[in-house]
Design a protein around this motif. Structure first.
Motif, mmCIF file in Angstrom:
data_model
loop_
_atom_site.group_PDB
_atom_site.id
_atom_site.type_symbol
_atom_site.label_atom_id
_atom_site.label_comp_id
_atom_site.label_asym_id
_atom_site.label_seq_id
_atom_site.Cartn_x
_atom_site.Cartn_y
_atom_site.Cartn_z
ATOM 1 N N GLY A 29 -5.915 -14.879 106.140
ATOM 2 C CA GLY A 29 -6.881 -15.041 107.222
ATOM 3 C C GLY A 29 -6.485 -14.378 108.525
ATOM 4 N N LEU A 30 -5.413 -13.584 108.523
ATOM 5 C CA LEU A 30 -4.973 -12.920 109.752
ATOM 6 C C LEU A 30 -5.666 -11.596 110.010
ATOM 7 C CD1 LEU A 30 -1.114 -13.468 109.495
ATOM 8 C CD2 LEU A 30 -2.727 -14.696 110.950
ATOM 9 N N CYS A 31 -5.938 -10.840 108.949
ATOM 10 C CA CYS A 31 -6.361 -9.452 109.147
ATOM 11 C C CYS A 31 -7.855 -9.199 109.011
ATOM 12 C CB CYS A 31 -5.595 -8.541 108.198
ATOM 13 S SG CYS A 31 -6.031 -8.726 106.452
ATOM 14 N N GLY A 32 -8.557 -9.934 108.181
ATOM 15 C CA GLY A 32 -9.991 -9.731 108.007
ATOM 16 C C GLY A 32 -10.386 -8.674 106.992
ATOM 17 N N THR A 33 -9.421 -8.071 106.293
ATOM 18 C CA THR A 33 -9.768 -7.006 105.345
ATOM 19 C C THR A 33 -10.482 -7.501 104.094
ATOM 20 O OG1 THR A 33 -7.566 -7.101 104.368
ATOM 21 C CG2 THR A 33 -7.940 -5.422 106.053
ATOM 22 N N CYS A 34 -10.404 -8.796 103.813
ATOM 23 C CA CYS A 34 -11.044 -9.325 102.602
ATOM 24 C C CYS A 34 -12.472 -9.811 102.884
ATOM 25 C CB CYS A 34 -10.201 -10.433 101.977
ATOM 26 S SG CYS A 34 -10.039 -11.903 103.001
ATOM 27 N N LYS A 35 -13.073 -9.258 103.918
ATOM 28 C CA LYS A 35 -14.452 -9.620 104.270
ATOM 29 C C LYS A 35 -15.397 -9.238 103.132
ATOM 30 C CE LYS A 35 -16.988 -6.932 106.858
ATOM 31 N NZ LYS A 35 -17.478 -6.145 107.981
ATOM 32 N N ILE A 82 -7.027 -2.051 111.436
ATOM 33 C CA ILE A 82 -7.163 -3.296 112.206
ATOM 34 C C ILE A 82 -6.215 -4.347 111.651
ATOM 35 C CG2 ILE A 82 -8.739 -5.208 112.747
ATOM 36 C CD1 ILE A 82 -11.017 -3.096 112.732
ATOM 37 N N ALA A 83 -6.157 -4.453 110.335
ATOM 38 C CA ALA A 83 -5.298 -5.446 109.690
ATOM 39 C C ALA A 83 -3.840 -5.239 110.073
ATOM 40 C CB ALA A 83 -5.450 -5.370 108.173
ATOM 41 N N GLN A 84 -3.376 -4.018 110.044
ATOM 42 C CA GLN A 84 -1.980 -3.757 110.355
ATOM 43 C C GLN A 84 -1.663 -4.154 111.793
ATOM 44 O OE1 GLN A 84 0.186 -2.824 107.828
ATOM 45 N NE2 GLN A 84 1.498 -3.694 109.381
ATOM 46 N N ARG A 85 -2.581 -3.862 112.728
ATOM 47 C CA ARG A 85 -2.369 -4.266 114.125
ATOM 48 C C ARG A 85 -2.296 -5.777 114.251
ATOM 49 N NH1 ARG A 85 -6.255 -0.108 115.473
ATOM 50 N NH2 ARG A 85 -7.802 -1.720 115.709
ATOM 51 N N ARG A 86 -3.191 -6.491 113.575
ATOM 52 C CA ARG A 86 -3.217 -7.945 113.666
ATOM 53 C C ARG A 86 -1.992 -8.576 113.021
ATOM 54 N NH1 ARG A 86 -9.628 -9.042 112.380
ATOM 55 N NH2 ARG A 86 -10.366 -8.497 114.450
ATOM 56 N N ILE A 87 -1.574 -8.037 111.889
ATOM 57 C CA ILE A 87 -0.385 -8.567 111.216
ATOM 58 C C ILE A 87 0.840 -8.340 112.089
ATOM 59 C CG2 ILE A 87 1.170 -8.228 109.250
ATOM 60 C CD1 ILE A 87 -1.417 -7.637 107.590
ATOM 61 N N ASN A 88 0.960 -7.138 112.667
ATOM 62 C CA ASN A 88 2.104 -6.842 113.544
ATOM 63 C C ASN A 88 2.117 -7.767 114.757
ATOM 64 O OD1 ASN A 88 2.938 -4.815 111.831
ATOM 65 N ND2 ASN A 88 1.999 -3.181 113.023
ATOM 66 N N ALA A 89 0.952 -8.036 115.332
ATOM 67 C CA ALA A 89 0.870 -8.932 116.493
ATOM 68 C C ALA A 89 1.244 -10.357 116.124
ATOM 69 C CB ALA A 89 -0.525 -8.883 117.094
ATOM 70 N N ALA A 90 0.857 -10.801 114.931
ATOM 71 C CA ALA A 90 1.150 -12.173 114.498
ATOM 72 C C ALA A 90 2.634 -12.370 114.198
ATOM 73 C CB ALA A 90 0.325 -12.521 113.263
ATOM 74 N N ILE A 91 3.283 -11.320 113.745
ATOM 75 C CA ILE A 91 4.697 -11.401 113.386
ATOM 76 C C ILE A 91 5.577 -11.451 114.649
ATOM 77 C CG2 ILE A 91 6.615 -10.129 112.317
ATOM 78 C CD1 ILE A 91 4.596 -9.108 110.249
ATOM 79 N N GLN A 92 5.146 -10.785 115.703
ATOM 80 C CA GLN A 92 5.966 -10.704 116.928
ATOM 81 C C GLN A 92 5.985 -11.983 117.702
ATOM 82 O OE1 GLN A 92 4.339 -7.302 118.914
ATOM 83 N NE2 GLN A 92 5.181 -5.909 117.430
ATOM 84 N N CYS A 102 -3.402 -9.132 103.914
ATOM 85 C CA CYS A 102 -2.487 -10.252 104.154
ATOM 86 C C CYS A 102 -2.738 -11.462 103.264
ATOM 87 C CB CYS A 102 -2.529 -10.667 105.618
ATOM 88 S SG CYS A 102 -4.006 -11.587 106.116
ATOM 89 N N GLY A 103 -3.976 -11.772 102.949
ATOM 90 C CA GLY A 103 -4.288 -12.919 102.116
ATOM 91 C C GLY A 103 -4.229 -14.257 102.825
#
Length: 112
Positions: free
Chosen positions: A39-45, A102-112, A36-37
């Motif tokens: 801070g929503l998903c955490g994949t860039c840890k 995990i990122a996809q779940r968090r991004i989907n939750a943030a969009i809804q 995402c870039g």
């Protein structure tokens, strides 16, 4: 000018003061994983190998996504971190698939 060393991909890039770790990685093919870039998903840890004192302060999004234990171990979110001096970072290839889910779940939750 500060130098960011991407230990995992073997690249070193000279950057202007206050350069963002993730944007630098994207621009210069440093290979830090991300979704995402923002801070929503955490994949860039990333793990700070050297130069922890040459980074911006820890942001709330980092505390929320990583937790204090990971921050204490030297992990940061590349999208939320800016450099003020030389730094070396690394990340683990083994986490990418798990983090993508995990990122996809968090991004989907943030969009809804």
């Amino acid at each position: 000018m500060p130098i960011i060393t991407f230990q995992t991909s073997g690249k070193s890039i000279e950057v202007p003061q206050d350069a963002n770790l993730l944007r630098t990685s994207i621009r210069h093919e440093g290979s830090v994983p991300f979704k995402c870039g923002g801070g929503l998903c955490g994949t860039c840890k990333v793990r700070i190998v050297d130069g922890n004192g040459n980074l911006s302060r820890i942001m709330k999004k980092e505390v929320d996504r990583l937790g204090q234990e990971k921050l204490d171990q030297g992990f940061r979110l590349a999208c939320q971190t800016f450099v003020t001096g030389d730094v070396t970072i690394a990340w683990g290839e083994q986490d990418i698939e798990r983090l993508n889910k995990i990122a996809q779940r968090r991004i989907n939750a943030a969009i809804q």
